[in-house]
Design a protein around this motif. Structure first.
Motif, mmCIF file in Angstrom:
data_model
loop_
_atom_site.group_PDB
_atom_site.id
_atom_site.type_symbol
_atom_site.label_atom_id
_atom_site.label_comp_id
_atom_site.label_asym_id
_atom_site.label_seq_id
_atom_site.Cartn_x
_atom_site.Cartn_y
_atom_site.Cartn_z
ATOM 1 N N ASP A 43 0.861 -1.185 0.000
ATOM 2 C CA ASP A 43 0.000 0.000 0.000
ATOM 3 C C ASP A 43 0.899 1.236 0.000
ATOM 4 O O ASP A 43 1.331 1.689 1.060
ATOM 5 C CB ASP A 43 -0.904 -0.041 1.238
ATOM 6 N N GLN A 44 1.144 1.778 -1.187
ATOM 7 C CA GLN A 44 2.064 2.907 -1.285
ATOM 8 C C GLN A 44 1.525 4.144 -0.594
ATOM 9 O O GLN A 44 2.294 4.948 -0.050
ATOM 10 C CB GLN A 44 2.384 3.213 -2.745
ATOM 11 N N ALA A 45 0.215 4.308 -0.584
ATOM 12 C CA ALA A 45 -0.361 5.473 0.103
ATOM 13 C C ALA A 45 -0.062 5.419 1.596
ATOM 14 O O ALA A 45 0.271 6.442 2.213
ATOM 15 C CB ALA A 45 -1.864 5.539 -0.146
ATOM 16 N N ALA A 46 -0.180 4.237 2.185
ATOM 17 C CA ALA A 46 0.142 4.087 3.609
ATOM 18 C C ALA A 46 1.620 4.317 3.856
ATOM 19 O O ALA A 46 2.002 4.953 4.855
ATOM 20 C CB ALA A 46 -0.263 2.692 4.087
ATOM 21 N N ILE A 47 2.453 3.840 2.945
ATOM 22 C CA ILE A 47 3.891 4.063 3.079
ATOM 23 C C ILE A 47 4.208 5.550 3.026
ATOM 24 O O ILE A 47 4.955 6.079 3.860
ATOM 25 C CB ILE A 47 4.664 3.310 1.979
ATOM 26 N N ASP A 48 3.644 6.239 2.046
ATOM 27 C CA ASP A 48 3.916 7.675 1.888
ATOM 28 C C ASP A 48 3.456 8.470 3.104
ATOM 29 O O ASP A 48 4.166 9.377 3.578
ATOM 30 C CB ASP A 48 3.230 8.210 0.634
ATOM 31 N N GLU A 49 2.292 8.115 3.633
ATOM 32 C CA GLU A 49 1.762 8.818 4.804
ATOM 33 C C GLU A 49 2.691 8.648 6.003
ATOM 34 O O GLU A 49 2.997 9.611 6.723
ATOM 35 C CB GLU A 49 0.375 8.277 5.144
ATOM 36 N N ASN A 50 3.174 7.438 6.202
ATOM 37 C CA ASN A 50 4.017 7.181 7.368
ATOM 38 C C ASN A 50 5.459 7.637 7.155
ATOM 39 O O ASN A 50 6.133 8.016 8.112
ATOM 40 C CB ASN A 50 3.939 5.705 7.738
ATOM 41 N N ALA A 51 5.914 7.659 5.922
ATOM 42 C CA ALA A 51 7.227 8.236 5.635
ATOM 43 C C ALA A 51 7.228 9.729 5.947
ATOM 44 O O ALA A 51 8.226 10.270 6.448
ATOM 45 C CB ALA A 51 7.617 7.979 4.186
ATOM 46 N N ALA A 52 6.112 10.384 5.664
ATOM 47 C CA ALA A 52 6.009 11.811 5.993
ATOM 48 C C ALA A 52 6.061 12.024 7.500
ATOM 49 O O ALA A 52 6.695 12.978 7.981
ATOM 50 C CB ALA A 52 4.717 12.382 5.407
ATOM 51 N N LYS A 53 5.417 11.137 8.254
ATOM 52 C CA LYS A 53 5.466 11.245 9.712
ATOM 53 C C LYS A 53 6.886 11.030 10.220
ATOM 54 O O LYS A 53 7.356 11.749 11.119
ATOM 55 C CB LYS A 53 4.521 10.218 10.343
ATOM 56 N N LEU A 54 7.578 10.058 9.651
ATOM 57 C CA LEU A 54 8.951 9.799 10.091
ATOM 58 C C LEU A 54 9.896 10.921 9.687
ATOM 59 O O LEU A 54 10.857 11.207 10.405
ATOM 60 C CB LEU A 54 9.453 8.477 9.515
ATOM 61 N N THR A 55 9.627 11.556 8.562
ATOM 62 C CA THR A 55 10.444 12.695 8.147
ATOM 63 C C THR A 55 10.410 13.778 9.223
ATOM 64 O O THR A 55 11.450 14.315 9.625
ATOM 65 C CB THR A 55 9.947 13.264 6.806
ATOM 66 N N LYS A 56 9.222 14.089 9.700
ATOM 67 C CA LYS A 56 9.079 15.097 10.749
ATOM 68 C C LYS A 56 9.714 14.614 12.057
ATOM 69 O O LYS A 56 10.375 15.384 12.761
ATOM 70 C CB LYS A 56 7.605 15.427 10.958
ATOM 71 N N LEU A 57 9.504 13.343 12.368
ATOM 72 C CA LEU A 57 10.055 12.809 13.614
ATOM 73 C C LEU A 57 11.577 12.823 13.597
ATOM 74 O O LEU A 57 12.220 13.233 14.574
ATOM 75 C CB LEU A 57 9.547 11.382 13.833
#
Length: 223
Positions: free
Chosen positions: A129-143
């Protein structure tokens, strides 16, 4: 004579690896009790008597039986290496607690989702699920931006000494760094240096031996 400490579970699991890492760091002799997830050992009555939720790990320490990986990790360190809980002062302990909470509530879900989608999902024959990956990659970017700022001011997350707040990241990060999203760590110099230091610790190396990059799919995942 058998070790007084027993850990039930399969060591490829980041949740089982967390207390194993603490036991290794503390130099505690333990027995890893072999279990099979595929055979449903965690759903058998004898295991449910140890943990009614049917999840690993479970630790037996003499007459004490406990579960939940961070609770097990705290117990091990409280008894055998309390300095990794910031035992030197209430302030140090508070900072360990803060960053351990960050790991549990800000890091685990996005990193775990990426590991699941990038490593486990393909082995299960499913489309990631690339959408789920992209969403969580964005969260990790901020973290990881927060981590970079923190680690530019101190060697470790809770201060200048290694603590459970750092160690607790290791098991999931071990798999995360095998994905293409490892660049989120590698492009941040202080986060990268922190990770590089964690992974070469002798205890981390020993636990990594139980944690093949593919979770042991096609091999012996329960060992």
């Amino acid at each position: 004579m058998a070790p007084a400490v027993k850990v039930y579970g399969w060591a490829v699991s980041p949740f089982v690896a967390r207390p194993l890492l603490c036991l290794e760091e503390a130099g505690v002799e333990y027995e890893l009790v072999s279990m099979s997830r595929a055979a449903g050992d965690h759903r058998q009555p004898d295991f449910l008597a140890r943990n009614p939720f049917g999840q690993v790990p479970v630790l037996e320490d003499g007459d004490l039986t406990i579960f939940e990986s961070r609770a097990v990790a705290r117990h091990v360190l409280r008894n055998h290496k309390p300095e990794l809980l910031g035992s030197g002062s209430p302030e140090s302990a508070a900072m360990v607690d803060v960053w351990l909470e960050v790991e549990a509530h800000q890091h685990q879900t996005p990193a775990g989702t990426i590991v699941m989608q990038c490593i486990l999902t393909p082995f299960l024959g499913c489309k990631r699920d690339q959408a789920a990956i992209d969403e969580n990659a964005a969260k990790l970017t901020k973290l990881f931006d927060v981590y970079e700022a923190r680690l530019s001011a101190s060697r470790y997350l809770a201060g200048d000494s290694l603590s459970l707040a750092d160690l607790s990241h290791f098991p999931l990060m071990r798999y995360f760094m095998d994905t293409e999203y490892a660049s989120l760590v590698e492009e941040r110099p202080h986060v990268k240096a922190w990770w590089e230091e964690l992974k070469v610790r002798p205890a981390a190396k020993r636990v990594t031996e139980f944690m093949p990059p593919n979770f042991g799919f096609g091999k012996t995942a329960e060992k």
